[in-house]
Design a protein around this motif. Structure first.
Motif, PDB file in Angstrom:
ATOM      1  N   VAL A  74     -14.796  -9.134  -1.060  1.00 58.79           N
ATOM      2  CA  VAL A  74     -14.050 -10.716  -1.067  1.00 58.79           C
ATOM      3  C   VAL A  74     -14.843 -11.520  -1.869  1.00 58.79           C
ATOM      4  N   GLU A  75     -14.184 -12.103  -2.601  1.00 55.09           N
ATOM      5  CA  GLU A  75     -14.569 -13.032  -3.751  1.00 55.09           C
ATOM      6  C   GLU A  75     -14.437 -14.474  -3.407  1.00 55.09           C
ATOM      7  N   LYS A  76     -15.340 -15.216  -2.821  1.00 52.92           N
ATOM      8  CA  LYS A  76     -14.975 -16.659  -2.924  1.00 52.92           C
ATOM      9  C   LYS A  76     -15.816 -17.593  -3.890  1.00 52.92           C
ATOM     10  N   VAL A  77     -15.368 -18.760  -4.199  1.00 53.55           N
ATOM     11  CA  VAL A  77     -15.987 -19.563  -5.027  1.00 53.55           C
ATOM     12  C   VAL A  77     -16.738 -20.736  -4.059  1.00 53.55           C
ATOM     13  N   SER A  78     -18.057 -20.869  -4.353  1.00 54.43           N
ATOM     14  CA  SER A  78     -18.838 -21.719  -3.692  1.00 54.43           C
ATOM     15  C   SER A  78     -18.472 -23.087  -3.813  1.00 54.43           C
ATOM     16  N   ASN A 319      -2.255 -17.809   6.511  1.00 54.82           N
ATOM     17  CA  ASN A 319      -3.024 -19.173   5.893  1.00 54.82           C
ATOM     18  C   ASN A 319      -4.597 -19.534   6.220  1.00 54.82           C
ATOM     19  N   SER A 320      -4.997 -18.823   7.487  1.00 53.77           N
ATOM     20  CA  SER A 320      -6.437 -19.143   7.917  1.00 53.77           C
ATOM     21  C   SER A 320      -7.107 -18.245   6.998  1.00 53.77           C
ATOM     22  N   TYR A 321      -6.670 -17.198   6.101  1.00 54.31           N
ATOM     23  CA  TYR A 321      -7.767 -16.110   5.522  1.00 54.31           C
ATOM     24  C   TYR A 321      -7.795 -16.856   4.193  1.00 54.31           C
ATOM     25  N   ILE A 322      -7.134 -17.926   3.663  1.00 53.48           N
ATOM     26  CA  ILE A 322      -7.631 -18.459   2.257  1.00 53.48           C
ATOM     27  C   ILE A 322      -8.863 -19.100   2.198  1.00 53.48           C
ATOM     28  N   TYR A 323      -9.594 -19.656   3.183  1.00 54.41           N
ATOM     29  CA  TYR A 323     -10.674 -20.124   3.197  1.00 54.41           C
ATOM     30  C   TYR A 323     -11.787 -19.488   3.916  1.00 54.41           C
ATOM     31  N   ASP A 324     -11.546 -18.316   4.349  1.00 51.65           N
ATOM     32  CA  ASP A 324     -12.357 -17.381   4.818  1.00 51.65           C
ATOM     33  C   ASP A 324     -13.507 -16.846   3.764  1.00 51.65           C
ATOM     34  N   SER A 325     -14.657 -16.679   4.087  1.00 46.84           N
ATOM     35  CA  SER A 325     -15.674 -16.085   3.227  1.00 46.84           C
ATOM     36  C   SER A 325     -15.674 -14.346   3.315  1.00 46.84           C
ATOM     37  N   GLN A 326     -15.221 -13.995   4.515  1.00 49.02           N
ATOM     38  CA  GLN A 326     -15.143 -12.625   4.699  1.00 49.02           C
ATOM     39  C   GLN A 326     -13.926 -11.979   4.861  1.00 49.02           C
TER      40      GLN A 326
END
Length: 577
Positions: A74-78, A319-326
């Protein structure tokens, strides 16, 4: 001369470290070049491993395994810096080993130069995974049952039967892979002598397990982030002309899309199902007519859920998965069809028919006024999978990855004579994709398992069964309720299976253990034997019960109970008296 021999010896050892044996994995049956073979539940995977070496090489062990694993990230942008944060996860859920006898190894575990050593292997694709493959916390037991199902191959690049790259609509963050893996190990020359991998070779396989159709999801008519099975709107005659009536559109989960056997010709197979859309129009007055139906657009929504931590529950609220870091979700929309449904006829119902449940499209809808006429219509929506350009896998849920499908239906409605834009009704319906198995596959069990099953069946036939309660005078510490029936019976385990001394007992009672072993301290089950005739020695001597110890089966296997016959209990009681 000694120095030259030493240098040549060191050179030989260094060359031996760099030289690796060659491994070829060959599957039985016809195989096309560069095409990954497909297997399903209970299919046999048979083949041969060939090992050869250019020079004499020593080794310690050879492992041939059939493995399945999941890799995700899972790749998220800080939010503060333009930095990508990546969380990775790996889950090995399947590992079957092919045993190799020591006698089949070459002499002194040395691979001779120019010789080829072959080792056959046979694996069977299991129906389910072992419970050890899913040990993380879960919110309910249904999650464990789903996670123990074999997941299909997903996201692993491979060529199909037509030698085109299989596009299974999976993101690059998700891979579910299967392979035959061969490892040759050799122990190090240092003091620790640790085993190291001399060579590691894998051969990819594609697994599409057989998946049965599950019951439909219990959904209410309330709209949610995931599904909307009913929608209603108030239609207007115009900008300032008042209301025309209320339109209700509703559907339900259709039958599953059934994928054919993975080794069959999918290009010629038709994977289809039928969805039904029900409509009802409640006019505001007797002069209002139902609206004119327009286009119906049918889309397939493919959702791939993935996570860097094990899933405690089934994925929902994408929709809740969009901003999840894990956790993350990847969505693909596929256009299936678009057609005009203006020819669908409305059926008028008189006010007296209001209470007829056969014409109501939902029990959850509020009843309309009994003095008004209403209209109903029904639209049949065929759903066909485009199997020529896409590769679909069955619906599944695993510890790290889930694949879910839904059907998106968009219906345009026009009000006759009104200068307003068309009204759009939108439904999101759950859709399941199942898969056929091998029609010729048969479950395989060992000879020991067959003997155990036969012994259990014989024991079941010989032991009489009865549901009649025992008489309270033959049960020590029996508790009676007001109706006179036995409420509970406290029976300790039989003393013949323990080394502890027993206390003196009265005639007609069962011996008590002092002290009881904690593992078996639960009360023994008492079964009244109605089929055995009464014997001499007392009016109810034949009513002695069979005592069953918890933790053992009737034929000596652990898990059910050990049975002591009534005759033996009678003899033991007579000896104690």
């Amino acid at each position: 001369m000694p120095n030259e021999r030493r240098r040549s010896s060191i050179l030989g050892l260094s060359l031996e470290k760099n030289v690796k044996p060659k491994i070829d994995i060959t599957l039985n049956g016809p195989q096309e070049e560069n095409v990954v073979p497909s297997y399903t539940t209970l299919d046999k995977i048979e083949g041969t491993v060939s090992i050869s070496a250019p020079v004499d090489l020593n080794f310690d062990d050879i492992h041939i395994t059939f493995q399945g694993a999941t890799r995700t990230y899972v790749e998220k942008v800080s939010s503060t810096h333009a930095v990508f944060d990546r969380s990775k996860a790996y889950h090995s859920f399947l590992r079957l080993s092919q045993p190799i006898k020591e006698a089949d190894y070459p002499e002194n575990n040395i691979l001779k130069a120019g010789e080829t050593y072959t080792y056959p292997f046979t694996f069977v694709v299991p129906e389910k995974l072992l419970p050890q493959s899913c040990t993380h916390p879960r919110d309910n037991e249904r999650v464990l049952e789903a996670h123990l199902q074999l997941p299909p191959s997903l996201g692993d690049s491979m060529l199909g039967p037509d030698k085109t790259l299989l596009e299974d609509l999976a993101p690059e963050m998700t891979i579910v892979s299967y392979a035959i893996r061969v490892i040759v190990l050799r122990r190090g020359q240092d003091a620790e002598g640790k085993l190291s991998i001399l060579v590691d070779t894998v051969k990819k396989l594609r697994v599409v397990p057989a998946v049965d159709e599950l019951p439909a999801l219990p959904l209410s008519g309330t709209a949610s982030d995931d599904y909307t099975i009913r929608q209603e709107k108030v239609l207007k005659k115009g900008m300032f002309k008042g209301k025309l009536g209320r339109l209700i559109v509703e559907s339900s989960q259709p039958s599953s899309l059934r994928l054919p056997y993975c080794r069959s010709d999918i290009s010629t197979a038709r994977v289809t199902t039928m969805a039904v859309v029900n409509l009802r129009f409640d006019p505001s007055d007797d002069t209002a007519k139902p609206p004119r139906l327009g286009n119906l657009v049918n889309k397939l929504k493919v959702l791939t859920f993935f996570a860097a931590i094990p899933a405690r529950d089934f994925p929902c609220r994408a929709n809740s998965y969009i901003y999840d870091s894990q956790r993350g979700v990847f969505v693909e929309n596929i256009n299936l069809s678009s057609r005009n449904v203006e020819s669908v006829q409305w059926v008028q119902h008189n006010p007296i028919e209001r209470h007829d449940s056969a014409i109501s499209i939902s029990d959850n809808l509020p009843p309309a006024s009994a003095s008004q006429t209403f209209y109903t219509a029904q639209i049949l929506v065929p759903v066909d999978l485009p199997t020529t350009c896409k590769t679909f896998v069955p619906t599944f849920h695993s510890c790290l990855v889930s694949r879910v499908y839904s059907l998106s239906l968009t219906l345009s409605v026009n009000v006759p004579g009104a200068r307003v834009s068309a009204t759009t009704m939108h439904l999101k319906i759950p859709l399941q994709v199942s898969a056929e198995g091998n029609p010729d596959a048969q479950p395989t069990i060992s000879e020991e398992e067959m003997q155990a099953i036969a012994a259990r069946n014989v024991d079941t036939e010989l032991v009489p069964r009865s549901v009649a309660p025992p008489s309270p005078e033959y049960i020590e510490h029996a508790h009676l309720d007001r109706s006179g029936s036995v409420a509970s019976a406290i029976l300790p385990p039989s003393p013949e299976y323990f080394e502890h001394d027993t206390l003196p007992v009265r005639a007609g009672s069962v011996g008590q253990i002092m002290p009881p072993i904690p593992e078996y301290s639960e009360h023994a089950e008492v079964i009244h034997d109605m089929m055995r005739p009464a014997r001499t020695g007392g009016p109810e001597a034949g009513a002695v019960r069979d005592a069953v110890l918890p933790g053992y089966s009737a034929f000596g296997g652990r898990g059910q109970g050990v049975r002591m016959s009534g005759d033996r209990a009678m003899r033991m009681q007579a000896m104690r008296v």
